[in-house]
Design a protein around this motif. Structure first.
Motif, PDB file in Angstrom:
ATOM      1  N   VAL A  27       0.843  -1.197   0.000  1.00  0.00           N
ATOM      2  CA  VAL A  27       0.000   0.000   0.000  1.00  0.00           C
ATOM      3  C   VAL A  27       0.876   1.243   0.000  1.00  0.00           C
ATOM      4  O   VAL A  27       1.957   1.257   0.597  1.00  0.00           O
ATOM      5  CB  VAL A  27      -0.974   0.020   1.195  1.00  0.00           C
ATOM      6  N   ASN A  29      -0.342   4.471   0.930  1.00  0.00           N
ATOM      7  CA  ASN A  29      -0.729   5.330   2.041  1.00  0.00           C
ATOM      8  C   ASN A  29      -1.278   4.447   3.164  1.00  0.00           C
ATOM      9  O   ASN A  29      -2.426   4.020   3.111  1.00  0.00           O
ATOM     10  CB  ASN A  29      -1.772   6.344   1.577  1.00  0.00           C
ATOM     11  N   MET A  30      -0.436   4.169   4.154  1.00  0.00           N
ATOM     12  CA  MET A  30      -0.833   3.250   5.230  1.00  0.00           C
ATOM     13  C   MET A  30      -2.047   3.774   5.995  1.00  0.00           C
ATOM     14  O   MET A  30      -2.954   3.013   6.308  1.00  0.00           O
ATOM     15  CB  MET A  30       0.348   3.020   6.180  1.00  0.00           C
ATOM     16  N   SER A  33      -5.182   3.210   3.954  1.00  0.00           N
ATOM     17  CA  SER A  33      -5.497   1.780   3.845  1.00  0.00           C
ATOM     18  C   SER A  33      -5.981   1.214   5.169  1.00  0.00           C
ATOM     19  O   SER A  33      -6.902   0.394   5.205  1.00  0.00           O
ATOM     20  CB  SER A  33      -4.269   1.014   3.351  1.00  0.00           C
ATOM     21  N   ARG A  34      -5.374   1.629   6.279  1.00  0.00           N
ATOM     22  CA  ARG A  34      -5.849   1.175   7.598  1.00  0.00           C
ATOM     23  C   ARG A  34      -7.283   1.643   7.819  1.00  0.00           C
ATOM     24  O   ARG A  34      -8.116   0.895   8.331  1.00  0.00           O
ATOM     25  CB  ARG A  34      -4.931   1.696   8.694  1.00  0.00           C
ATOM     26  N   PHE A  36      -9.520   2.321   5.474  1.00  0.00           N
ATOM     27  CA  PHE A  36     -10.375   1.595   4.542  1.00  0.00           C
ATOM     28  C   PHE A  36     -10.691   0.186   5.060  1.00  0.00           C
ATOM     29  O   PHE A  36     -11.853  -0.197   5.173  1.00  0.00           O
ATOM     30  CB  PHE A  36      -9.688   1.520   3.174  1.00  0.00           C
ATOM     31  N   TYR A  37      -9.659  -0.595   5.370  1.00  0.00           N
ATOM     32  CA  TYR A  37      -9.881  -1.985   5.774  1.00  0.00           C
ATOM     33  C   TYR A  37     -10.427  -2.102   7.197  1.00  0.00           C
ATOM     34  O   TYR A  37     -11.215  -3.007   7.491  1.00  0.00           O
ATOM     35  CB  TYR A  37      -8.597  -2.808   5.605  1.00  0.00           C
ATOM     36  N   LEU A  77      -0.796  -5.529   5.381  1.00  0.00           N
ATOM     37  CA  LEU A  77      -0.564  -4.359   4.548  1.00  0.00           C
ATOM     38  C   LEU A  77       0.884  -3.928   4.749  1.00  0.00           C
ATOM     39  O   LEU A  77       1.307  -3.673   5.881  1.00  0.00           O
ATOM     40  CB  LEU A  77      -1.500  -3.212   4.933  1.00  0.00           C
ATOM     41  N   TRP A  79       3.686  -1.136   3.876  1.00  0.00           N
ATOM     42  CA  TRP A  79       3.808   0.246   3.423  1.00  0.00           C
ATOM     43  C   TRP A  79       4.934   0.375   2.425  1.00  0.00           C
ATOM     44  O   TRP A  79       6.092   0.085   2.715  1.00  0.00           O
ATOM     45  CB  TRP A  79       4.044   1.159   4.615  1.00  0.00           C
ATOM     46  N   ASP A 140      -9.820  -0.178  -3.404  1.00  0.00           N
ATOM     47  CA  ASP A 140      -9.216   0.264  -2.157  1.00  0.00           C
ATOM     48  C   ASP A 140      -8.398   1.519  -2.456  1.00  0.00           C
ATOM     49  O   ASP A 140      -8.326   1.959  -3.614  1.00  0.00           O
ATOM     50  CB  ASP A 140      -8.410  -0.869  -1.494  1.00  0.00           C
ATOM     51  N   PRO A 141      -7.781   2.153  -1.449  1.00  0.00           N
ATOM     52  CA  PRO A 141      -7.056   3.409  -1.707  1.00  0.00           C
ATOM     53  C   PRO A 141      -5.914   3.294  -2.717  1.00  0.00           C
ATOM     54  O   PRO A 141      -5.501   4.306  -3.287  1.00  0.00           O
ATOM     55  CB  PRO A 141      -6.516   3.784  -0.320  1.00  0.00           C
ATOM     56  N   ASP A 142      -5.408   2.084  -2.964  1.00  0.00           N
ATOM     57  CA  ASP A 142      -4.322   1.912  -3.924  1.00  0.00           C
ATOM     58  C   ASP A 142      -4.799   1.431  -5.285  1.00  0.00           C
ATOM     59  O   ASP A 142      -3.997   1.075  -6.140  1.00  0.00           O
ATOM     60  CB  ASP A 142      -3.274   0.946  -3.367  1.00  0.00           C
TER      61      ASP A 142
END
Length: 153
Positions: A27, A29-30, A33-34, A36-37, A77, A79, A140-142
Motif C-alpha cells: 500500500v 498510504n498506510m 489503507s488502515r 479503509f480496511y 498491509l 507500506w 481500495d485506496p491503492d
C-alpha cells in the motif's frame, strides 16, 4: 525403466493445504489503507500481543499493519510509499491478481453498498445479481479491486 527419486512426480495430497493463512498487499498510504480496511470494511486490526512476533518491529515502525477476517485469514498491509500502480487507471487490472472478495450475509448486502456510497468509495461496477448471488466491486485506496458478495437469498 528404472525411476529415481528425482524423476518421480510428486504432489501434495488433496486436502493437505488447510486454508489461506494470509494475504499481503503493498500500500502507498498506510493511514488511508488502515482506515479503509478497518473503519470502512470493519476488519479487526491486530494490536499488541495479537501481532505476529515476526512483524512486531515492522508494525511498531508503521511499516506493516495486520487485519484479520472473520474466518481467520490475515490481511497484511506493507507500506511502500513509492508504490505506483501498474497503470494509473484503476480499471486496468493488475497483471496477476484480479480481486479480493469478502463474503457477507445476504441480509447485510444492501447496508454494505450504502456504507461504500457514504464513504464515496470508487465503485467499479455493481451491484450485480447472478445465479451465484449478488456482488459489488470497488477500489481500495491503492486501486486494488475488492468485492463484497453474498449468496442468493
Amino acid at each position: 525403466m528404472q525411476t529415481t527419486p528425482q524423476s518421480q512426480k510428486t504432489a501434495l495430497v488433496p486436502g493437505s493445504l488447510r486454508r489461506v493463512h494470509h494475504i499481503a498487499l503493498n500500500v502507498k498510504n498506510m493511514q488511508a489503507s488502515r482506515h479503509f480496511y478497518g473503519n470502512i470494511l470493519g476488519l479487526h486490526e491486530l494490536t499488541g500481543d495479537e501481532v505476529p512476533e515476526t512483524l512486531v518491529d515492522l508494525v511498531a515502525k508503521g511499516k506493516v499493519a495486520n487485519f484479520v477476517t472473520p474466518d481467520g485469514t490475515i490481511l497484511d498491509l506493507f507500506w511502500e510509499p513509492e508504490l505506483t500502480p501498474p497503470n494509473p487507471d484503476p480499471t486496468q487490472q493488475f497483471t496477476r491478481a484480479n480481486h479480493l472478495a469478502f463474503d457477507i450475509d445476504p441480509q447485510l448486502f444492501d447496508t454494505a453498498v450504502e456504507v461504500l456510497k457514504q464513504h464515496q468509495i470508487q465503485i467499479d461496477h455493481g451491484p450485480v445479481t447472478r445465479p451465484t448471488g449478488r456482488g459489488i466491486y470497488f477500489y481500495d485506496p491503492d486501486g486494488f479491486l475488492v468485492e463484497i458478495r453474498c449468496n442468493p437469498l
